[in-house]
Design an enzyme around this catalytic site. Structure first.
Site, PDB file in Angstrom:
ATOM      1  N   LYS A  88       0.840  -1.213   0.000  1.00  0.00           N
ATOM      2  CA  LYS A  88       0.000   0.000   0.000  1.00  0.00           C
ATOM      3  C   LYS A  88       0.869   1.255   0.000  1.00  0.00           C
ATOM      4  CE  LYS A  88      -4.193  -1.962   0.622  1.00  0.00           C
ATOM      5  NZ  LYS A  88      -5.012  -2.312  -0.482  1.00  0.00           N
ATOM      6  N   LYS A 134     -10.318  -4.090  -4.914  1.00  0.00           N
ATOM      7  CA  LYS A 134     -11.114  -2.896  -5.221  1.00  0.00           C
ATOM      8  C   LYS A 134     -10.207  -1.803  -5.756  1.00  0.00           C
ATOM      9  CE  LYS A 134     -13.584  -3.761  -0.989  1.00  0.00           C
ATOM     10  NZ  LYS A 134     -12.522  -3.769   0.023  1.00  0.00           N
ATOM     11  N   LYS A 179      -3.959 -10.257  -6.885  1.00  0.00           N
ATOM     12  CA  LYS A 179      -5.306 -10.658  -6.443  1.00  0.00           C
ATOM     13  C   LYS A 179      -6.335  -9.623  -6.911  1.00  0.00           C
ATOM     14  CE  LYS A 179      -5.984  -8.327  -2.098  1.00  0.00           C
ATOM     15  NZ  LYS A 179      -7.154  -8.123  -1.334  1.00  0.00           N
TER      16      LYS A 179
HETATM   17  N1  AQP Z   1      -8.995 -11.408  -4.479  1.00  0.00           N
HETATM   18  C1  AQP Z   1      -9.445 -11.940  -3.352  1.00  0.00           C
HETATM   19  N2  AQP Z   1      -9.605 -13.280  -3.252  1.00  0.00           N
HETATM   20  C2  AQP Z   1     -10.068 -13.833  -2.100  1.00  0.00           C
HETATM   21  N3  AQP Z   1     -10.403 -13.101  -0.994  1.00  0.00           N
HETATM   22  C3  AQP Z   1     -10.249 -11.771  -1.058  1.00  0.00           C
HETATM   23  N4  AQP Z   1     -10.490 -10.790  -0.179  1.00  0.00           N
HETATM   24  C4  AQP Z   1     -10.158  -9.604  -0.737  1.00  0.00           C
HETATM   25  N5  AQP Z   1      -9.725  -9.787  -1.993  1.00  0.00           N
HETATM   26  C5  AQP Z   1      -9.758 -11.122  -2.228  1.00  0.00           C
HETATM   27  C6  AQP Z   1     -11.020 -10.986   1.161  1.00  0.00           C
HETATM   28  O1  AQP Z   1     -12.152 -10.142   1.319  1.00  0.00           O
HETATM   29  C7  AQP Z   1     -12.236  -9.742   2.694  1.00  0.00           C
HETATM   30  C8  AQP Z   1     -12.441  -8.268   2.808  1.00  0.00           C
HETATM   31  O2  AQP Z   1     -11.313  -7.595   2.300  1.00  0.00           O
HETATM   32  P1  AQP Z   1     -11.154  -6.042   2.554  1.00  0.00           P
HETATM   33  O3  AQP Z   1     -12.021  -5.284   1.664  1.00  0.00           O
HETATM   34  O4  AQP Z   1     -11.317  -5.698   3.976  1.00  0.00           O
HETATM   35  O5  AQP Z   1      -9.661  -5.768   2.251  1.00  0.00           O
HETATM   36  P2  AQP Z   1      -8.762  -6.258   1.098  1.00  0.00           P
HETATM   37  O6  AQP Z   1      -8.305  -7.655   1.323  1.00  0.00           O
HETATM   38  O7  AQP Z   1      -7.680  -5.245   1.026  1.00  0.00           O
HETATM   39  O8  AQP Z   1      -9.726  -6.236  -0.171  1.00  0.00           O
HETATM   40  P3  AQP Z   1      -9.488  -5.456  -1.481  1.00  0.00           P
HETATM   41  O9  AQP Z   1     -10.617  -5.708  -2.391  1.00  0.00           O
HETATM   42  O10 AQP Z   1      -8.127  -5.737  -2.008  1.00  0.00           O
HETATM   43  O11 AQP Z   1      -9.598  -3.956  -0.994  1.00  0.00           O
HETATM   44  P4  AQP Z   1      -8.584  -2.747  -1.138  1.00  0.00           P
HETATM   45  O12 AQP Z   1      -8.360  -2.555  -2.605  1.00  0.00           O
HETATM   46  O13 AQP Z   1      -9.305  -1.595  -0.531  1.00  0.00           O
HETATM   47  O14 AQP Z   1      -7.335  -3.073  -0.412  1.00  0.00           O
HETATM   48  C9  AQP Z   1     -10.945 -10.205   3.367  1.00  0.00           C
HETATM   49  O15 AQP Z   1     -11.209 -11.363   4.115  1.00  0.00           O
HETATM   50  C10 AQP Z   1     -10.037 -10.522   2.216  1.00  0.00           C
HETATM   51  O16 AQP Z   1      -9.106 -11.540   2.521  1.00  0.00           O
END
Ligand code: AQP
Length: 348
Positions: A128, A213, A210
């Site tokens: 990040k 968002k 992965k």
């Molecule tokens: N690509 C993924 N595959 C499987 N699980 C995923 N999770 C996120 N991306 C994947 C799981 O979703 C839950 C919530 O995640 P989050 O929104 O709190 O944070 P994150 O992991 O950082 O998700 P993003 O989409 O990547 O958000 P941003 O872009 O804001 O950082 C978690 O249990 C995560 O493991």
């Protein structure tokens, strides 16, 4: 097990308490199929067997660039997405993190016992900070401490998450061990719960990464996307990123197969797997079928979303109830923590 307290009664009373579970979702954009398959589908299943507390973790969303109006809106959208995906406030406790102030109170306390070195080696901090070099802030570094507080505030024993969150929960376990060692046995060490097959869903545009968002809407399928949007995104998905080694599928193709298997029928998956082995597969056909099954699989969620958006009262009631339940549990933990760590208590 305990004995009945009535003097002449010989009945044994068995008190079964459900194991407690916590997990959260950052309101940083639309919920996507990575979030859904990696975490939320598990959350929904666990509602029947565990005491679940699920949160939209808005404080965590503030660690990367955001707009205040947008944060409010995204939080609301994420709550709707969770309910539409099957989170049922009758079966679990649904909260917005910032509405239960003990999350940040406990985070401060845990921050005072967490060595800096533990935080500096967390992979998401590096990722990040590379992504937002002009937005390096203390909150981003201490994100896993707040996450530890989120989990142990409720003495949760299990945390259903995607694979990317494993290092954070591991850090929570280290913080718990340290706290218990310094102040006496207080918190259980939470276990990670992942669904192995769907623990990491790849980005459509950069399948080495992965689905996320923050990689932008064309890289993910939001659970509320229309069939047309789903089709357009999947047809543009990257399939081959250079020659694959031996029999190994390229990450993009593997990702399409994973989506097909998660949303479609086993026979559909097997038919394409046979074609892949026979090297007769046409990726355009694989994409069309995958787009169809994903659109069909998400249809009930899309419909439910519409229903909830037309009845916001239900969401407000669920949050009021969730806040009350969570605050009571949190107050109990904090009272114990305050005593253990020696914060001023005039009644002692
Ligand atoms: N690509 C993924 N595959 C499987 N699980 C995923 N999770 C996120 N991306 C994947 C799981 O979703 C839950 C919530 O995640 P989050 O929104 O709190 O944070 P994150 O992991 O950082 O998700 P993003 O989409 O990547 O958000 P941003 O872009 O804001 O950082 C978690 O249990 C995560 O493991």
């Amino acid at each position: 097990m305990t004995l009945c307290s009535s003097p002449n009664c010989r009945w044994k009373v068995i008190i079964v308490t459900k194991r407690r579970v916590f997990s959260g979702m950052r309101p940083t954009g639309r919920m996507h199929v990575g979030n859904y398959l990696g975490a939320v589908r598990n959350w929904v299943q666990m509602q029947d067997t565990y005491q679940c507390i699920y949160a939209v973790v808005d404080y965590h969303a503030m660690t990367t660039p955001y707009e205040p109006d947008q944060l409010n809106q995204e939080t609301d959208e994420m709550l709707v997405d969770l309910l539409a995906s099957g989170i049922d406030p009758e079966k679990c406790t649904l909260i917005v993190q910032s509405q239960v102030p003990q999350h940040s109170e406990l985070a401060w306390i845990l921050g005072t016992i967490t060595p800096l070195g533990w935080l500096e080696r967390v992979p998401t901090f590096k990722e990040k900070s590379d992504m937002h070099p002009d937005y390096l802030n203390l909150g981003l570094l201490s994100y896993p401490v707040l996450q530890a507080a989120d989990i142990i505030l409720y003495k949760a024993e299990a945390v259903p998450v995607g694979e990317d969150q494993r290092p954070h929960v591991e850090l929570t376990r280290e913080i718990v061990r340290r706290f218990n060692h310094m102040f006496g046995d207080t918190f259980p060490e939470p276990q990670v719960i992942t669904k192995k097959e769907t623990a990491r869903i790849a980005s459509l545009t950069e399948p080495g990464k992965k689905m996320s968002k923050s990689l932008g809407p064309s890289s993910y399928i939001a659970i509320g996307d229309s069939p047309e949007q789903i089709r357009e995104k999947i047809m543009k998905a990257v399939t081959d990123t250079g020659p694959s080694s031996g029999d190994e599928m390229s990450p993009g193709v593997a990702s399409l197969f994973l989506l097909l298997r998660s949303f479609g029928a086993e026979e559909q998956y097997q038919a394409f797997a046979d074609e892949y082995r026979a090297q007769t597969i046409r990726y355009v056909d694989l994409k069309e079928t995958t787009a169809d099954v994903v659109a069909q699989g998400l249809q009930p969620i899309r419909e439910k979303k519409q229903e909830i958006q037309n009845n916001k009262r239900m969401l407000e009631d669920a949050l009021a109830q969730g806040r009350e339940t969570a605050t009571a549990l949190a107050a109990e933990t904090m009272s114990e923590v305050r005593n253990r760590i020696g914060l001023y208590n005039p009644r002692m």
